[in-house]
Design a protein around this motif. Structure first.
Motif, mmCIF file in Angstrom:
data_model
loop_
_atom_site.group_PDB
_atom_site.id
_atom_site.type_symbol
_atom_site.label_atom_id
_atom_site.label_comp_id
_atom_site.label_asym_id
_atom_site.label_seq_id
_atom_site.Cartn_x
_atom_site.Cartn_y
_atom_site.Cartn_z
ATOM 1 N N TYR A 138 0.936 -1.208 0.080
ATOM 2 C CA TYR A 138 0.048 0.152 0.038
ATOM 3 C C TYR A 138 0.827 1.305 -0.045
ATOM 4 N N ARG B 144 2.977 2.658 -1.877
ATOM 5 C CA ARG B 144 3.115 3.746 -2.953
ATOM 6 C C ARG B 144 2.209 4.409 -3.330
ATOM 7 N N ARG B 145 0.779 3.762 -3.103
ATOM 8 C CA ARG B 145 -0.466 4.411 -3.045
ATOM 9 C C ARG B 145 -0.315 5.826 -1.990
ATOM 10 N N CYS B 146 0.048 5.405 -0.762
ATOM 11 C CA CYS B 146 0.318 6.441 0.198
ATOM 12 C C CYS B 146 1.099 7.643 -0.177
ATOM 13 N N ASP C 108 2.305 8.586 -3.089
ATOM 14 C CA ASP C 108 2.191 9.427 -4.375
ATOM 15 C C ASP C 108 0.953 10.145 -4.066
ATOM 16 N N SER C 109 0.095 10.024 -2.973
ATOM 17 C CA SER C 109 -1.164 10.809 -2.620
ATOM 18 C C SER C 109 -0.567 11.901 -1.889
ATOM 19 N N TYR D 121 11.809 6.386 -3.563
ATOM 20 C CA TYR D 121 11.189 7.712 -3.492
ATOM 21 C C TYR D 121 12.185 8.648 -3.023
ATOM 22 N N ASP E 172 -0.731 2.946 5.087
ATOM 23 C CA ASP E 172 -1.502 2.215 4.579
ATOM 24 C C ASP E 172 -2.818 2.783 3.884
ATOM 25 N N ASP E 173 -2.924 4.351 4.104
ATOM 26 C CA ASP E 173 -4.095 5.087 3.875
ATOM 27 C C ASP E 173 -3.447 6.139 2.531
ATOM 28 N N ALA E 174 -4.431 7.018 2.291
ATOM 29 C CA ALA E 174 -4.195 8.130 1.112
ATOM 30 C C ALA E 174 -4.917 9.232 1.569
#
Length: 324
Positions: free
Chosen positions: A16, A18-20, A22-23, A52, A91-93
């Motif tokens: 999770y 990368r999603r976090c 990136d957001s 990153y 694990d969030d965004a």
């Protein structure tokens, strides 16, 4: 643009992460210091963070032995130089404009704390809007503390909030707590803040997953003890303040949760201690809803009957953990 320091503790969230990240990088408020703390992750989370860091100078990565989320956040705070501080779970965004909205509100209303609602995405992909009315609340210290302690209007988590850096001076996370350490910090920050502003828009995206802090990972007895410790600490700290009643009522509610858990788990040796603490609170004088008073009376005077009725109740109704 004021600088926002975003602290992200990371542990075993490679699926999770990368999603976090990136957001956060994609925020419309671009002046960011992103401090990602790899808390000894045994997976590839540390490798992803290093990738990153090479691509974006706004990212600083700290690698440390696994010591827990509080130690990770403290390490991030030690490096933070921003005018504002934000915390994100790895694990969030975030919605793209979350920090822009929060900074602008903080400035417009001269509020050291600015926060928003959130959307919860379940493991099956379904979405629940925990908020979304668009309501705006500018609160003084007492109004905000009453809401925080009662769970009314907003939750005590840190991830949907932005704090003026000066509020955090002299504060750090308790590293002996495994659960509710964020609520304790939120209490201390709201206590110091004379004003806060809340926008009821779902700008934080919280993803429910297996293995998260809210679903597993901490032994039940440790979770219960930490919840009770924090509630008792706050109840004592709030004595002779204008939010003492709200703190005492929360403490009593946590005592009831602990008592019910001890009953269900057969921990008879500890029941007397919790029963004594409940009696000492004089809970009858507080303006609890009738159903809760009945629950307390059954717990204290008819525990067997409570156990039977609670099993039936839990089969019919599922608790909404967003309000706990």
């Amino acid at each position: 643009m004021d600088l926002i320091s975003v602290i992200i503790p990371v542990y075993k969230t490679e699926a999770y992460l990368r999603r976090c990240i990136d957001s956060v990088l994609g925020q419309t408020w671009t002046n960011l210091q992103i401090i990602a703390v790899d808390d000894g992750s045994p997976d590839n989370s540390g490798v992803i963070l290093d990738e990153y860091q090479k691509k974006d100078p706004r990212i600083t990565v700290i690698h440390q032995e696994n010591k827990g989320v509080s130690t990770a956040r403290n390490a991030g705070l030690a490096m933070a130089t921003g005018d504002y501080i934000g915390f994100v779970d790895s694990d969030d965004a975030l919605a793209p404009n979350m920090y822009e909205v929060l900074v602008n509100l903080a400035k417009e209303y001269d509020a050291p704390i600015s926060h928003c609602g959130y959307r919860r995405i379940s493991k099956d992909g379904s979405t629940k809007e925990i908020s979304g009315t668009g309501m705006l609340m500018v609160q003084n210290n007492q109004e905000a503390m009453d809401c925080l302690l009662s769970g009314r209007h907003f939750v005590g988590s840190l991830w949907n909030k932005l704090f003026d850096r000066r509020l955090l001076d002299g504060l750090s996370f308790r590293e002996d707590l495994k659960i509710n350490e964020d609520f304790l910090m939120a209490y201390q920050l709201f206590k110091k803040s004379e004003r806060s502003v809340y926008i009821d828009r779902s700008l934080y995206l919280m993803f429910e997953r297996e293995g998260s802090a809210t679903s597993s990972g901490t032994k039940q007895d440790k979770r219960e003890k930490d919840l009770l410790f924090v509630a008792e600490w706050i109840a004592k700290d709030s004595a002779n303040t204008n939010f003492e009643t709200a703190a005492q009522m929360r403490y009593i509610e946590i005592l009831a949760i602990e008592y019910a858990w001890l009953l269900s788990s057969g921990r008879d040796g500890e029941l007397l201690n919790i029963r004594k603490k409940l009696a000492e609170t004089n809970w009858e004088k507080y303006d609890f809803r009738l159903t809760f008073k009945i629950k307390l009376m059954m717990l204290l005077y008819a525990p067997i009957l409570y156990g039977l009725t609670n099993k039936v109740y839990r089969k019919i109704f599922k608790s909404n953990w967003d309000t706990v």
